[in-house]
Design a protein around this motif. Structure first.
Motif, PDB file in Angstrom:
ATOM      1  N   HIS A 415     -12.513   0.811  -8.901  1.00 51.35           N
ATOM      2  CA  HIS A 415     -10.773   0.664  -8.503  1.00 51.35           C
ATOM      3  C   HIS A 415     -10.626  -0.382  -7.558  1.00 51.35           C
ATOM      4  N   GLN A 416      -9.645  -1.097  -7.876  1.00 47.44           N
ATOM      5  CA  GLN A 416      -9.087  -2.135  -7.014  1.00 47.44           C
ATOM      6  C   GLN A 416      -7.734  -1.745  -6.234  1.00 47.44           C
ATOM      7  N   THR A 417      -7.789  -2.184  -4.798  1.00 49.65           N
ATOM      8  CA  THR A 417      -6.526  -1.711  -4.122  1.00 49.65           C
ATOM      9  C   THR A 417      -6.504  -2.419  -2.857  1.00 49.65           C
ATOM     10  N   ALA A 462      -5.317   5.261  -5.860  1.00 46.34           N
ATOM     11  CA  ALA A 462      -4.840   4.694  -4.564  1.00 46.34           C
ATOM     12  C   ALA A 462      -3.678   3.951  -4.145  1.00 46.34           C
ATOM     13  N   TRP A 463      -3.070   4.098  -2.992  1.00 43.69           N
ATOM     14  CA  TRP A 463      -1.722   3.547  -2.687  1.00 43.69           C
ATOM     15  C   TRP A 463      -1.740   3.289  -1.368  1.00 43.69           C
ATOM     16  N   HIS A 470      -4.002   3.339   4.202  1.00 41.96           N
ATOM     17  CA  HIS A 470      -4.501   3.564   2.802  1.00 41.96           C
ATOM     18  C   HIS A 470      -4.449   5.169   2.586  1.00 41.96           C
ATOM     19  N   TRP A 472      -5.751   7.629  -0.515  1.00 41.56           N
ATOM     20  CA  TRP A 472      -6.672   7.851  -1.726  1.00 41.56           C
ATOM     21  C   TRP A 472      -6.403   9.300  -2.302  1.00 41.56           C
TER      22      TRP A 472
END
Length: 550
Positions: A415-417, A462-463, A470, A472
Motif C-alpha cells: 500500500h502507498q500513503t 490508510a488515511w 497517520h 491505518w
C-alpha cells in the motif's frame, strides 16, 4: 538447504489450509503439526546462520568462505551485486525476446502479437536511461546535489519514524476472516468471509452499520469519490452528502450501499464470482470488476449496464487498481495487465501491456494471490514472497525490494500513503506479523511495526487525520485500527517503531536471469504434498478464490 525449502513449502500450504472454512480430518492433522514444523525450521535456520557469523575463523582459504556465503545467504548481498546500470543494459531486450519465444513455442499467436508490441516499446526505451542513472562520462553536479538533498530528507524522515508510536484498537464484530477494508471520512468499511459488510465509527471504535445482503463471502470493496456519490444521490433522491460503497462477492453480485441509511440501493449480477473491483473516476465513471475465472468487466456508473467483458487472465483476478485513466489488473497466475480507459460507451478498456507471470516472476503456487499498487511508470507487486516486486510496466523490467530478512517471510499486501510504501510481512517460521515502511520514491527502508501475537495482515487501508497523523486499518483474522500518537505519552501495549538492521542495507535490485526468489518453490515434494496441492486446485473454481472463500 533442501529440508529448509521443504519445511517452508509445508508451512505455506498449512497457512493456506487454515483460511478455509471447512476442514477434513487429514487437513486438521496437518495444521496440528505447524508448531513442530516451525520449531524444526527455526532450528535449521539457526544452524545455517552460525557459520556465516564466524567466516574467516572456521575453515581455511577463500574457497571455503565463498562456499559458505553461497550456501547460507538467502540472496546475494547488495555489495556483491553488479552495478544497476550494467544489469539494466540489454535486459529489456533479452527478457522481451525470451518471453516472446516462450509464447511462440506455446503457439499463442495473438499473445505474441501483443508481446511484440511491448518488445518494440522496450527497444525505444532502451535508448533512454533511468533518471537515477549517473552518466558514465562523469558526475553530473546538479544530480549530485539533488542526491545529497534527497539523502538529507531521507535521514530526517527516518529519524521521525524512529520515534513513531501507534495505539491499536481491535474492532470486534466479524465472525470470520476480514478480506478487504476501505476508509471513508471517519468511517472504516470492512468485508468478510462471513458475507457481511460492516461500517465502523473510528473515533469511538464502534460498529455503525451491519450491511447484510450478500449470500457469499465478500471479497472486495471500493469507495467512489464524493462528486460521483452526489450524482447517484440525486437520481435516488437522497442527501447530496450521502456516501456510497461498492462490494463484490462470491455470490456473483456487486452491491452499492448507501452508508447513512445502511441499505443496498443497487445490485449488479455479473454471472461470475467477483474477486476484485475498483471505481474509475473518469467521465461518467466506471466500475471495473474481476472474476474468479480471469474475466475483467466494465460497468457504466450512470446506467449500471455492462460495457465490456474481456477474458484477460488465465486464473482469478485478485487485484484491480486505477491511476487516472489507467486500470491495472493482477491475477493469481502472476500476470499483470495495463488498460487505458477511453471513456467510450462500449468497450472502454484498451489493453496497453500484458506481462505474464514468467516476466513478473510471480505465480506458480496453489492458492496464490497477487496484490498491486501503481505509481507512475511502476507497479508494486506483492505475491506471498519475502520480496516486493517492482514492475516497470512500460518496458517489462522487474526489480525487487527485500521485505523480510529471510526467505520464510510472506508478503500479502502492499500500500502507498503520504510518501510511504508499506508492505505487510508474515514469518512462516515463527508466526510474527510485521508492517515494513519504505520511503517514496526512493524505496529506502525506514522502520518496522509489530506487536506480540500480531495476526497475519491480509488487507490494508490508510488515511491522514486533520492534524496530519497517520491512521491505518488492517484486516485478517482481526480488524485493527492503528492511530499514530503524538511525541509524548505512551501506554502499555502501544506499538513503537523498530529498525531491522538486516533490512538497513536494502537496495532496489534489478532481476537478472536467475530464479533466486523462486527457490523455495523449486523443491520436489513427496507424493502426499503433491496430492494436497491437487486437492487445493480441484476443490473449487479458481486458485486464490478457493483458499479464501471455501
Amino acid at each position: 538447504m533442501g529440508e529448509v525449502r521443504k519445511l517452508q513449502k509445508k508451512l505455506r500450504q498449512i497457512e493456506n489450509l487454515e483460511i478455509k472454512i471447512t476442514l477434513n480430518p487429514e487437513e486438521r492433522l496437518k495444521i496440528s503439526s505447524k508448531a513442530e514444523l516451525r520449531s524444526r525450521l527455526a532450528e535449521l535456520q539457526l544452524q545455517l546462520s552460525g557459520p556465516q557469523q564466524t567466516l574467516g575463523i572456521v575453515g581455511d582459504g577463500k574457497k571455503e568462505k565463498m562456499k559458505r556465503q553461497v550456501e547460507d545467504a538467502p540472496e546475494a548481498l547488495p555489495s556483491q551485486m553488479p552495478p544497476a546500470s550494467k544489469i539494466l543494459k540489454g535486459e529489456q531486450k533479452s527478457r522481451a525476446h525470451a518471453t516472446a519465444a516462450r509464447q511462440r513455442e506455446a503457439g499463442g499467436g495473438e499473445a505474441i502479437g501483443r508481446q511484440q508490441e511491448t518488445i518494440d516499446g522496450a527497444k525505444v526505451s532502451d535508448r533512454c536511461r533511468d533518471e537515477s542513472e549517473v552518466c558514465p562520462g562523469g558526475t553530473d553536479p546538479d544530480r549530485e546535489q539533488e542526491l545529497q538533498q534527497e539523502d538529507v530528507g531521507f535521514k530526517s524522515l527516518r529519524a521521525s519514524w524512529e520515534k513513531a508510536k501507534f495505539r491499536l484498537r481491535v474492532l470486534e464484530g466479524h465472525n470470520d476472516i476480514v478480506t478487504c477494508v476501505v476508509a471513508v471520512d471517519n468511517l472504516v468499511v470492512s468485508g468478510s468471509r462471513d458475507t457481511t459488510v460492516k461500517v465502523w465509527h473510528v473515533p469511538t471504535a464502534t460498529e455503525h452499520k451491519n450491511l447484510g445482503g450478500h449470500s457469499g463471502g465478500v471479497t472486495c470493496l471500493s469507495a467512489p469519490p464524493p462528486e460521483y456519490c452526489k450524482r447517484l444521490a440525486r437520481t435516488l433522491s437522497l442527501s447530496s452528502e450521502e456516501r456510497f460503497i461498492l462490494s463484490g462477492s462470491a455470490d456473483c453480485c456487486v452491491k452499492i450501499w448507501a452508508l447513512s441509511i445502511g441499505q443496498c440501493v443497487k445490485s449488479i449480477y455479473t454471472f461470475n464470482a467477483v474477486t476484485a473491483l475498483c471505481f474509475v473516476p473518469e467521465e461518467d465513471g466506471y466500475i471495473i470488476t474481476g472474476s474468479d475465472g480471469g474475466k475483467v468487466q466494465a460497468w457504466n456508473w450512470h446506467t449500471f449496464e455492462n460495457c465490456q467483458s474481456i477474458n484477460a487472465h488465465q486464473e482469478a483476478v485478485t487485484s484491480i487498481q486505477s491511476q487516472g485513466p489507467l486500470v491495472f489488473s493482477g491475477s493469481a497466475e502472476g500476470g499483470v495487465s495495463v488498460w487505458e480507459n477511453r471513456c467510450w460507451e462500449r468497450d472502454p478498456l484498451r489493453l496497453l501491456h500484458h506481462w505474464s507471470g514468467q516476466v513478473t516472476r510471480c505465480g506458480g503456487e496453489p492458492g496464490g494471490r497477487l496484490t498491486l499498487s501503481p505509481r507512475g511508470d511502476r507497479v508494486f507487486l506483492a505475491y506471498g514472497r519475502a520480496w516486493l516486486k517492482i514492475l516497470h510496466w512500460r518496458t517489462g523490467m522487474v526489480s525487487r525490494l527485500t521485505n523480510h530478512s529471510s526467505v520464510s517471510g510472506v508478503t500479502d499486501c502492499v500500500h502507498q500513503t503520504a510518501g510511504l510504501l508499506i508492505g505487510s510481512c508474515y514469518d512462516l517460521a515463527n508466526g510474527e506479523s510485521t508492517l515494513n515502511l519504505f520511503s517514496l520514491p526512493q524505496c529506502r527502508y525506514l522502520s518496522s511495526l509489530t506487536w506480540g501475537d500480531a495476526p497475519r495482515i491480509l488487507c490494508f487501508a490508510a488515511w491522514l487525520t486533520g492534524s496530519g497523523d497517520h491512521r491505518w486499518v488492517t484486516g485478517g483474522r482481526d480488524l485493527v485500527v492503528w492511530e499514530q500518537l503524538p511525541g509524548s505519552g505512551k501506554k502499555r501495549g502501544d506499538v513503537t517503531a523498530r529498525r531491522d538492521s538486516r533490512l538497513d542495507g536494502t537496495l532496489l535490485e534489478s532481476e537478472g536471469d536467475t530464479e533466486d526468489d523462486e527457490e523455495t518453490d523449486d523443491y520436489e515434494d513427496n507424493g502426499d504434498e503433491e496430492k494436497e496441492r491437487q486437492s487445493i486446485q480441484q476443490s473449487s473454481s479458481g486458485g486464490w478464490f478457493r483458499c479464501v472463500l471455501q
